[in-house]
Write a protein that holds these residues in place. Structure first.
Motif, PDB file in Angstrom:
ATOM      1  N   VAL A  50       0.874  -1.174   0.000  1.00 59.51           N
ATOM      2  CA  VAL A  50       0.000   0.000   0.000  1.00 59.51           C
ATOM      3  C   VAL A  50       0.915   1.229   0.000  1.00 59.51           C
ATOM      4  N   TYR A  51       1.000   1.866  -1.158  1.00 55.74           N
ATOM      5  CA  TYR A  51       1.882   3.034  -1.299  1.00 55.74           C
ATOM      6  C   TYR A  51       1.240   4.269  -0.704  1.00 55.74           C
ATOM      7  N   GLN A  52       2.090   5.295  -0.527  1.00 54.47           N
ATOM      8  CA  GLN A  52       1.629   6.521   0.118  1.00 54.47           C
ATOM      9  C   GLN A  52       0.491   7.202  -0.643  1.00 54.47           C
ATOM     10  N   ASP A  53       0.534   7.127  -1.981  1.00 53.88           N
ATOM     11  CA  ASP A  53      -0.496   7.839  -2.760  1.00 53.88           C
ATOM     12  C   ASP A  53      -1.836   7.101  -2.766  1.00 53.88           C
ATOM     13  N   LEU A  54      -1.861   5.878  -2.222  1.00 56.79           N
ATOM     14  CA  LEU A  54      -3.071   5.049  -2.061  1.00 56.79           C
ATOM     15  C   LEU A  54      -3.732   4.603  -3.364  1.00 56.79           C
ATOM     16  N   SER A  55      -3.613   5.391  -4.439  1.00 55.60           N
ATOM     17  CA  SER A  55      -4.221   5.040  -5.734  1.00 55.60           C
ATOM     18  C   SER A  55      -5.710   4.726  -5.622  1.00 55.60           C
ATOM     19  N   LEU A  56      -6.416   5.495  -4.817  1.00 58.11           N
ATOM     20  CA  LEU A  56      -7.874   5.319  -4.741  1.00 58.11           C
ATOM     21  C   LEU A  56      -8.538   6.234  -5.770  1.00 58.11           C
ATOM     22  N   CYS A  57      -9.715   5.840  -6.255  1.00 62.30           N
ATOM     23  CA  CYS A  57     -10.473   6.657  -7.204  1.00 62.30           C
ATOM     24  C   CYS A  57     -11.553   7.411  -6.448  1.00 62.30           C
ATOM     25  N   ASP A  58     -11.391   8.721  -6.337  1.00 62.54           N
ATOM     26  CA  ASP A  58     -12.301   9.544  -5.530  1.00 62.54           C
ATOM     27  C   ASP A  58     -13.761   9.428  -5.969  1.00 62.54           C
ATOM     28  N   ASN A  59     -13.978   9.256  -7.276  1.00 60.26           N
ATOM     29  CA  ASN A  59     -15.360   9.269  -7.776  1.00 60.26           C
ATOM     30  C   ASN A  59     -16.085   7.944  -7.567  1.00 60.26           C
ATOM     31  N   LEU A  60     -15.331   6.886  -7.220  1.00 58.18           N
ATOM     32  CA  LEU A  60     -15.969   5.590  -6.976  1.00 58.18           C
ATOM     33  C   LEU A  60     -16.308   5.430  -5.495  1.00 58.18           C
ATOM     34  N   ASP A  61     -17.304   4.609  -5.213  1.00 61.98           N
ATOM     35  CA  ASP A  61     -17.621   4.344  -3.810  1.00 61.98           C
ATOM     36  C   ASP A  61     -16.637   3.320  -3.235  1.00 61.98           C
TER      37      ASP A  61
END
Length: 262
Positions: free
Chosen positions: A89-100
């Protein structure tokens, strides 16, 4: 507590990595066991990021051996690491803000039924996973953008658990978090250990390290500079190993452990 004489989940034996003329890692030794949180610490430029990327498959090593559960393995790309059971799990997290939350957890591993996304099954699994990890989130259907920093971090860690890894690497998971959010993430790290996972925690925060790590591995200028049991080591000793302030932190430790045994 897991018996430490068992083969480590992951071991680095004399690992070195060069980038052109720059020697990023030199003869690094590292072991992490099931049910252990190993903190990896060091100043900027000490080689922590390079080390993580070699384990995660983003960089291949030049010399040395990586062992997984006691046998030598080749990790030349991220897929190799994931196949073994390494989640990063990298620092930038790579999550998509627009997805739930559900959409983020299953991004790239969507569950399909008769060729159609099985939203009901993904939501059920998402709830089950978050419950297992005691992660509290208002709803699995709210966009990740509306979560707090701590909640986002726990979602990213939960996502890494879907591949049922044996080793989780967390890169500065509390770096931008407040006290309450940091506590949430550290609670989750403790739960990963309770579930028998090996955890490598990269952190600059000595309070976090002292509160959840079992052992601390110090890197200095791309080399090992000691592995310290958290319970019996002072913060000053760890910091002096990080900065190189003492001539030889290892001999001081040896002298101190003799004193403890008397």
């Amino acid at each position: 507590m897991v018996h430490v004489s068992a083969a480590p989940v992951l071991a680095l034996r004399g690992v070195s990595k060069r980038f052109g003329a720059v020697q990023a890692l030199t003869d690094v030794e590292l072991e992490v066991h099931a049910g252990e949180v190993l903190a990896l610490v060091g100043d900027n430029g000490a080689g922590k990021s390079t080390l993580v990327k070699t384990i995660a498959g983003a960089h291949s090593i030049d010399d040395g051996v990586i062992e997984w559960e006691g046998r030598p393995v080749s990790i030349n790309r991220p897929h190799d690491a994931q196949e073994l059971g390494i989640a990063t799990v990298y620092q930038d997290l790579s999550l998509c803000d627009n997805l739930d939350v559900v959409g983020n957890l299953f991004l790239g591993r969507e569950v399909r039924r008769w060729g159609v996304l099985d939203e009901v099954e993904m939501e059920r699994r998402a709830r089950e996973l978050l419950t297992t990890l005691s992660i509290r989130i208002p709803s699995v259907r709210i966009p990740v953008a509306s979560l707090s920093g701590g909640q986002r971090q726990t979602v990213a860690i939960a996502r890494s658990m879907l591949g049922e890894p044996k080793l989780v690497i967390l890169d500065e998971p509390t770096a931008a978090l407040g006290v309450e959010q940091t506590a949430q993430v550290l609670d989750l790290v403790e739960r990963l250990r309770e579930q028998g996972l090996a955890v490598v925690l990269i952190s600059h925060n000595m309070a976090d390290v002292k509160s959840v790590a079992d052992n601390v591995a110090v890197l200095r200028l791309g080399r090992n500079n000691g592995v310290f049991p958290v319970k019996t080591t002072s913060q000053e000793e760890i910091i002096s190993a990080i900065t190189g302030a003492t001539e030889n932190a290892v001999t001081r430790r040896a002298a101190r452990s003799v004193g403890v045994q008397k």
